[in-house]
Scaffold this active site. Structure first.
Site, mmCIF file in Angstrom:
data_model
loop_
_atom_site.group_PDB
_atom_site.id
_atom_site.type_symbol
_atom_site.label_atom_id
_atom_site.label_comp_id
_atom_site.label_asym_id
_atom_site.label_seq_id
_atom_site.Cartn_x
_atom_site.Cartn_y
_atom_site.Cartn_z
ATOM 1 N N ASP A 52 0.831 -1.644 -0.043
ATOM 2 C CA ASP A 52 -0.525 0.089 -0.121
ATOM 3 C C ASP A 52 0.359 1.153 -0.164
ATOM 4 O OD1 ASP A 52 -2.532 -1.056 -0.200
ATOM 5 O OD2 ASP A 52 -2.840 -0.959 1.890
ATOM 6 N N TYR A 110 7.385 -10.100 6.574
ATOM 7 C CA TYR A 110 7.362 -9.074 6.908
ATOM 8 C C TYR A 110 7.736 -7.873 8.310
ATOM 9 C CZ TYR A 110 3.839 -7.385 3.170
ATOM 10 O OH TYR A 110 2.762 -7.610 1.645
#
Length: 244
Positions: A52, A110
């Site tokens: 994003d 992540y």
């Protein structure tokens, strides 16, 4: 036609996300434009997944199909001349024609960074400036709530036909500069999943959320019902691992 696997690193604060959007700066758009210009025909770039707006990548992966013999080192240099300084292609390697950057992912890693110390204006685009101390042991204990194979629809900002995901490991470390590093290992993640989990962990840690609330989010999965979401600036796609 030959297929190549690439690794790209980028500073997400300069882009509106990975996926191409009309008239907006995106990583996929920048890469496709640059590859197409150098190769001399339309080149499609397929990533391992989307990040994003504001999310960074240390090692995002993608594949491209290119005709003819090419000097990979020269191609990388030419590409980086066009896309630097906020985006850099690190490697390009020849792979099997059947390889797919998205569908053959085995593990994604992540990292999320939280500054628990004093506010630092040089870090605002790169860590969550929480400016509040966290109980590391409680963070670790609460993180176990999110381990395993579960329906994470409540922790997603998008509708998914299959919202079952597996988080195999979460590690949490506090570094000497008051930085807390949360690392998530999984086969794949829903949109905003990591950021929503991080926000839940912080809210649990600061007594703004009860453990029962998290249990209900799993018992009654509904898109975005988690509500809270950590800022995008602290999230980094660290590693993408493929089946051998």
């Amino acid at each position: 036609m030959a297929r190549y696997l690439g690794i790209v690193s980028y500073d997400g604060s300069y882009f509106k996300g990975w996926a191409i959007q009309p008239n907006l700066a995106t990583i996929q758009g920048l890469l496709e434009q640059s590859f197409s210009l150098i190769i001399g025909r339309k080149i499609k770039v397929i990533g391992s997944g989307r990040t994003d707006k504001g999310v960074h990548a240390i090692n995002q992966t993608f594949h491209v199909d290119i005709n003819g013999e090419i000097n990979l080192n020269l191609l990388i240099r030419k590409i980086n001349q066009l896309i630097k300084p906020h985006c850099i292609v690190k490697t390009l390697v020849l792979v099997n024609d059947s390889f797919h950057a998205r569908f053959q992912v085995k593990t994604k890693v992540y990292e999320y960074l939280i500054n628990c110390g004093n506010l630092n204006p040089l870090q605002f685009n790169y860590v969550w400036q929480l400016n509040q101390q966290l109980d590391l042991e409680k963070l670790k204990a609460d993180a176990t709530l999110f381990l395993g194979k579960k329906n994470f629809l409540s922790f997603s900002s998008s509708i998914h036909t299959d919202s079952i995901r597996t988080i195999s490991k979460i590690t949490i470390q506090k570094e000497t500069n008051q930085l807390v590093r949360l690392t998530f290992f999984g086969s794949g993640f829903l949109r905003s999943q990591v950021r929503m989990i991080v926000a839940c962990l912080v809210n649990l840690n600061t007594n703004k959320m009860a453990l029962e609330t998290v249990a209900k989010l799993f018992e009654h999965p509904k898109k975005g019902s988690c509500v809270v979401k950590a800022p995008s600036c602290g999230l980094y796609l660290k590693t993408v691992v493929y089946e051998k």
